[in-house]
Scaffold this motif. Structure first.
Motif, PDB file in Angstrom:
ATOM      1  N   ALA A  22      44.552  37.701  35.197  1.00  0.00           N
ATOM      2  CA  ALA A  22      44.638  37.396  33.766  1.00  0.00           C
ATOM      3  C   ALA A  22      43.269  37.574  33.135  1.00  0.00           C
ATOM      4  O   ALA A  22      42.234  37.280  33.745  1.00  0.00           O
ATOM      5  N   PHE A  23      43.290  38.066  31.893  1.00  0.00           N
ATOM      6  CA  PHE A  23      42.069  38.403  31.165  1.00  0.00           C
ATOM      7  C   PHE A  23      42.201  37.832  29.762  1.00  0.00           C
ATOM      8  O   PHE A  23      43.196  38.085  29.076  1.00  0.00           O
ATOM      9  N   ALA A  24      41.220  37.040  29.327  1.00  0.00           N
ATOM     10  CA  ALA A  24      41.261  36.477  27.981  1.00  0.00           C
ATOM     11  C   ALA A  24      39.892  36.624  27.339  1.00  0.00           C
ATOM     12  O   ALA A  24      38.912  36.034  27.816  1.00  0.00           O
ATOM     13  N   ALA A  25      39.807  37.451  26.284  1.00  0.00           N
ATOM     14  CA  ALA A  25      38.552  37.667  25.565  1.00  0.00           C
ATOM     15  C   ALA A  25      38.644  37.004  24.201  1.00  0.00           C
ATOM     16  O   ALA A  25      39.641  37.151  23.481  1.00  0.00           O
ATOM     17  N   ASP A  33      37.188  35.037  29.833  1.00  0.00           N
ATOM     18  CA  ASP A  33      37.683  34.305  31.003  1.00  0.00           C
ATOM     19  C   ASP A  33      38.517  35.227  31.867  1.00  0.00           C
ATOM     20  O   ASP A  33      39.446  35.889  31.378  1.00  0.00           O
ATOM     21  N   LEU A  34      38.222  35.254  33.163  1.00  0.00           N
ATOM     22  CA  LEU A  34      38.988  36.017  34.133  1.00  0.00           C
ATOM     23  C   LEU A  34      39.605  35.034  35.115  1.00  0.00           C
ATOM     24  O   LEU A  34      38.936  34.129  35.606  1.00  0.00           O
ATOM     25  N   GLU A  37      43.166  34.966  42.130  1.00  0.00           N
ATOM     26  CA  GLU A  37      42.732  34.543  43.456  1.00  0.00           C
ATOM     27  C   GLU A  37      41.702  35.492  44.050  1.00  0.00           C
ATOM     28  O   GLU A  37      41.056  35.178  45.039  1.00  0.00           O
ATOM     29  N   ASP A  38      41.557  36.686  43.447  1.00  0.00           N
ATOM     30  CA  ASP A  38      40.598  37.669  43.954  1.00  0.00           C
ATOM     31  C   ASP A  38      40.055  38.481  42.783  1.00  0.00           C
ATOM     32  O   ASP A  38      40.245  39.693  42.691  1.00  0.00           O
ATOM     33  N   VAL A  39      39.372  37.802  41.879  1.00  0.00           N
ATOM     34  CA  VAL A  39      38.773  38.466  40.723  1.00  0.00           C
ATOM     35  C   VAL A  39      37.636  39.361  41.200  1.00  0.00           C
ATOM     36  O   VAL A  39      36.843  38.980  42.067  1.00  0.00           O
ATOM     37  N   GLY A  53      38.154  33.208  39.847  1.00  0.00           N
ATOM     38  CA  GLY A  53      37.985  33.119  38.403  1.00  0.00           C
ATOM     39  C   GLY A  53      36.528  33.261  38.014  1.00  0.00           C
ATOM     40  O   GLY A  53      35.618  33.060  38.835  1.00  0.00           O
ATOM     41  N   LEU A  54      36.303  33.623  36.743  1.00  0.00           N
ATOM     42  CA  LEU A  54      34.939  33.780  36.235  1.00  0.00           C
ATOM     43  C   LEU A  54      34.934  33.567  34.730  1.00  0.00           C
ATOM     44  O   LEU A  54      35.851  34.013  34.033  1.00  0.00           O
ATOM     45  N   THR A  55      33.917  32.877  34.237  1.00  0.00           N
ATOM     46  CA  THR A  55      33.744  32.669  32.801  1.00  0.00           C
ATOM     47  C   THR A  55      32.421  33.280  32.366  1.00  0.00           C
ATOM     48  O   THR A  55      31.372  33.019  32.973  1.00  0.00           O
ATOM     49  N   LEU A  56      32.472  34.102  31.327  1.00  0.00           N
ATOM     50  CA  LEU A  56      31.292  34.757  30.783  1.00  0.00           C
ATOM     51  C   LEU A  56      31.142  34.348  29.319  1.00  0.00           C
ATOM     52  O   LEU A  56      32.089  34.461  28.541  1.00  0.00           O
ATOM     53  N   VAL A  57      29.958  33.862  28.958  1.00  0.00           N
ATOM     54  CA  VAL A  57      29.684  33.421  27.589  1.00  0.00           C
ATOM     55  C   VAL A  57      28.410  34.099  27.110  1.00  0.00           C
ATOM     56  O   VAL A  57      27.381  34.082  27.808  1.00  0.00           O
TER      57      VAL A  57
END
Length: 279
Positions: A22-25, A33-34, A37-39, A53-57
């Motif tokens: 899942a990808f949310a910009a 937000d990504l 289980e295997d981003v 998962g990963l969060t980029l700000v």
């Protein structure tokens, strides 16, 4: 906002590819937000994957990236996929732009390999800075293990092979901006280079060096440093190990000398100073 789910592969403006469930910009607050289980994140020759998962700000010239739990970083010696680029007007008109890459299989020979179990946090300031100042930090925690491999560069008169390894419960790496190469494109982003390193908790640094690329099965020159904490400043060449530790130096036999080994132990601390400053 842009939200996508199910086998997402997305290209970012800086040439990065991301793989996620899942990808949310959210451009309004500079958040990406990504989930999965295997981003995975692929850029040039490096693949960061196995993430939960990963969060980029990005806000006011500062970029922060964080991921919980385990992960893996691998880097090859050459690019693994073409960087993302915006489709041309002709490609848009004909719907003929290239398909996104699949997650690449890594080659057997890697330049960098690292794993951890506790999480990763990266902060970078893209504002103007004074020369030599740290502009980014990388914190990795819980059973961190890493290895880098460098083979000789014939153009520089070197044909050897070097392997560096580290292990610690927590690793902090500071980065500064490298000098721009003469052949760099005008719009190329500044390169970062390691400025400092701090290892905590059962810390170990090891360097193995072979005289040529082809004799990696023979005994190498070896330097290994162990202690509760190891800190090193690249610019000054200064290092320290507070607390008890050991240093092992082993040199392989050559045509001019016999093999020799020395081991040092201390109970309070070790200070490393550049050659010449202690004289």
């Amino acid at each position: 906002s842009v939200v996508a789910r199910g086998g997402v592969v997305a290209g970012l403006a800086d040439g990065t590819w991301v793989f996620a469930d899942a990808f949310a910009a959210h451009p309004e607050n500079g958040t990406l937000d990504l989930e999965g289980e295997d981003v995975g994140i692929l850029r040039d020759a490096a693949l960061l994957d196995g993430l939960q998962g990963l969060t980029l700000v990005e806000h006011d010239g500062v970029v922060q990236a964080s991921t919980p739990g385990p992960g893996r970083l691998q880097a090859a010696n050459s690019p693994l996929a073409d960087a993302w680029s915006a489709p041309t007007p002709e490609q848009v008109r004909t719907w003929s732009w290239p398909p996104p890459p699949t997650r690449p299989a890594m080659p057997d020979a890697l330049a960098v390999a690292a794993v951890w179990e506790g999480g990763l946090r990266y902060i970078e300031s893209r504002k103007a800075s004074t020369p030599g100042a740290e502009v980014a930090t990388l914190d990795i925690s819980d059973r961190v293990r890493a290895r880098t491999v460098e083979v000789g560069r014939p153009a520089e008169g070197s044909s050897g092979r070097r392997e560096d390894r580290l292990a610690a419960d927590r690793v902090r790496v500071g980065f500064g901006r490298a000098e721009r190469r003469e052949d760099a494109a005008e719009d190329a982003p500044p390169r970062l280079e390691i400025a400092s390193m701090d290892l905590e908790g059962a810390a170990s640094l090891e360097r193995r060096r072979w005289s040529s690329e082809t004799d990696a099965v023979t005994r190498p020159d070896l330097l290994r440093l162990d202690g509760p904490r190891i800190a090193y400043e690249v610019a000054t060449g200064e290092g320290r190990v507070p607390g008890a530790g050991t240093l092992l130096v082993s040199e392989a036999a050559t045509a001019d000398r016999d093999a020799r080994t020395a081991r040092f132990r201390w109970s309070e601390r070790l200070d490393l100073v550049p050659r010449g400053e202690s004289e």
